[in-house]
Write a protein that holds these residues in place. Structure first.
Motif, PDB file in Angstrom:
ATOM      1  N   LYS A 157      -0.498   8.606   0.909  1.00  0.00           N
ATOM      2  CA  LYS A 157      -0.029   9.617   0.089  1.00  0.00           C
ATOM      3  C   LYS A 157       0.355  10.667   0.996  1.00  0.00           C
ATOM      4  O   LYS A 157       0.175  10.688   2.044  1.00  0.00           O
ATOM      5  N   ALA A 187       0.744  -1.424  -0.086  1.00  0.00           N
ATOM      6  CA  ALA A 187      -0.129   0.034   0.023  1.00  0.00           C
ATOM      7  C   ALA A 187       0.786   1.285   0.072  1.00  0.00           C
ATOM      8  O   ALA A 187       1.984   1.012   0.341  1.00  0.00           O
ATOM      9  N   THR A 214      -4.898   2.969   6.073  1.00  0.00           N
ATOM     10  CA  THR A 214      -4.775   2.578   4.969  1.00  0.00           C
ATOM     11  C   THR A 214      -5.192   1.128   4.735  1.00  0.00           C
ATOM     12  O   THR A 214      -4.354   0.437   5.547  1.00  0.00           O
ATOM     13  N   GLU A 215      -5.679   0.653   3.677  1.00  0.00           N
ATOM     14  CA  GLU A 215      -5.994  -0.855   3.228  1.00  0.00           C
ATOM     15  C   GLU A 215      -4.853  -1.237   2.307  1.00  0.00           C
ATOM     16  O   GLU A 215      -4.416  -0.323   1.630  1.00  0.00           O
ATOM     17  N   THR A 241      -4.121   0.365  -1.510  1.00  0.00           N
ATOM     18  CA  THR A 241      -4.419   1.750  -1.540  1.00  0.00           C
ATOM     19  C   THR A 241      -3.487   2.205  -2.421  1.00  0.00           C
ATOM     20  O   THR A 241      -2.130   2.024  -2.207  1.00  0.00           O
ATOM     21  N   TYR A 242      -3.537   2.840  -3.554  1.00  0.00           N
ATOM     22  CA  TYR A 242      -2.695   3.840  -4.399  1.00  0.00           C
ATOM     23  C   TYR A 242      -1.672   2.851  -4.978  1.00  0.00           C
ATOM     24  O   TYR A 242      -0.312   3.163  -5.120  1.00  0.00           O
TER      25      TYR A 242
END
Length: 424
Positions: free
Chosen positions: A133, A130, A149-150, A153-154
């Protein structure tokens, strides 16, 4: 004079003698004609030579072989935001590794409980799943904290775009400019395509041959052919003399994959084209239940293995029937995407059992029949007049056309086929 270029073109008047079959064959429904031409393409496709095309030249070309993905895309998972990469199955805080990962980097593996600074497009380090940001991150004393945050993510995950071995393009598919993006991402620089179909254009009619009438059809047909990915060559004119018509068709067929003639397709005394096609090969159908444009013929020629499209001479009808019937031979598709509109005026029909291609202009969601007395081109008051409209060159200022088998009522919802749909 070829009778399907003027006044009451054979098969386009309101009289129905030619619609009852008599001694010149049945009328083929429009959809069946288009499907037969698409089938003819499939039957002929193994005769077409293959060449390679670079990605900047694939638009409009037909793929000769299927293409499978040679590898996963992306080949590695990478970040889609500037921020910090870590294993999100663990919890904050994370120890920040004294490294930065850029798109060109070979990233270090990170251990449990560690995070690393990463930038958009950079490969994800082993051990990370993950990205947090940077706007949501807090770093104090070398330790990272931030919003929940999983995993994933991103992250643009390996193989999430394309999996190795996946069939992405089928043989016979017509490519567009956008396909260069995916092919380039697969590392493919060029692809096998069938050679562009060579089309010879031949205008028939003594009045055309002697220069008394302009040939309005050939430039239009050349544009259609080129928009469909073919190569068009103007092969001149021939007068209304049977042997000369037959011999010129045979000569053009010897030099091209496809022959397109204009004029001479109706039932007048000097309409020799269909007779010539029968002498030279097999006519698969003659006359389609479309107004304007009915007296089209499609044939295959024995000695040359060429395909022939005999197009009626009235220019607006010629465009309509070529775009609707001949197009599948070049593009492999009979699909006609439409836009929704409401018709502005009543439009009646004179003879049932036909599909009518009614030209319309679009103003927002209102479709005005161009040719109706309430339009800038006043050809008919209420009953659609395909014969006169087929010769009315101003009708080409329409934005598209409505295909209908029944009368239309003002305010009725209609599906408009925009002209760009059938011209590419």
């Amino acid at each position: 004079m070829s009778r399907d270029r003027g006044g009451s073109e054979g098969g386009e008047s309101h009289h129905s003698d030619g619609d009852r079959g008599h001694d010149h064959g049945e009328i083929t429904p429009l959809e069946a004609a288009a499907e037969r031409v698409r089938d003819l393409r499939d039957e002929w496709s193994d005769r077409w030579a293959v060449e390679t095309a670079s990605l900047d030249r694939i638009a409009g070309r037909t793929l000769a072989e299927p293409i499978d993905a040679p590898s996963d895309v992306p080949a590695r998972s990478h970040a889609t935001m500037d921020g910090y990469a870590f294993d999100a199955t663990e919890g904050y805080p994370y120890e920040l590794v004294d490294r930065e990962v850029f798109p060109e980097s070979d990233p270090p593996a990170i251990a449990d409980g560690e995070a690393v600074r990463i930038f958009t497009g950079a490969p994800l380090p082993a051990g990370a799943n993950a990205v947090l940001k940077q706007e949501e991150a807090t770093v104090e004393d070398g330790r990272l904290d931030g919003s929940p945050t999983e995993p994933g993510t991103y992250v643009y995950e390996r193989g999430s775009n394309v999996a190795a071995g996946e069939r992405l393009f089928a043989a016979g598919e017509r490519l567009g400019a956008k396909d260069a993006i995916l092919l380039g991402d697969l590392g493919i620089d060029e692809v096998p395509v069938t050679e562009r179909l060579s089309v010879g254009l031949l205008a028939t009619g003594t009045e055309i041959h002697e220069g008394r009438h302009d040939d309005l059809d050939s430039p239009m047909l050349a544009g259609l052919v080129r928009g469909w990915g073919g190569e068009a060559t103007y092969e001149g004119t021939v007068p209304d003399e049977y042997e000369r018509v037959r011999d010129r068709i045979a000569g053009v067929a010897a030099d091209h994959d496809v022959v397109m003639t204009t004029g001479g397709t109706s039932v007048g005394d000097k309409d020799y084209v269909v007779r010539a096609l029968r002498d030279l090969g097999t006519v698969h159908f003659h006359r389609v239940a479309l107004r304007p444009g009915k007296p089209i013929a499609v044939a295959t020629l024995d000695d040359s293995d060429a395909v022939a499209f005999a197009i009626p001479g009235k220019p607006v009808g010629a465009h309509a029937v070529t775009a609707l019937v001949a197009r599948p031979f070049f593009t492999g598709s009979t699909a006609l995407p439409t836009v929704d509109a409401a018709v502005a005026s009543d439009v009646g029909i004179s003879v049932p059992g036909f599909t009518y291609a009614v030209p319309v202009t679009l103003d927002g969601d209102e479709a005005t029949p161009l040719g109706h007395v309430d339009s800038p081109l006043a050809v008919y008051e209420e009953t659609f007049d395909p014969s006169v409209l087929s010769s009315s060159t101003r009708a080409t200022r329409a934005d598209g056309f409505v295909l209908t088998e029944s009368a239309l009522s003002a305010g009725e919802a209609v599906a408009v086929v925009p002209y760009p749909v059938v011209e590419r």
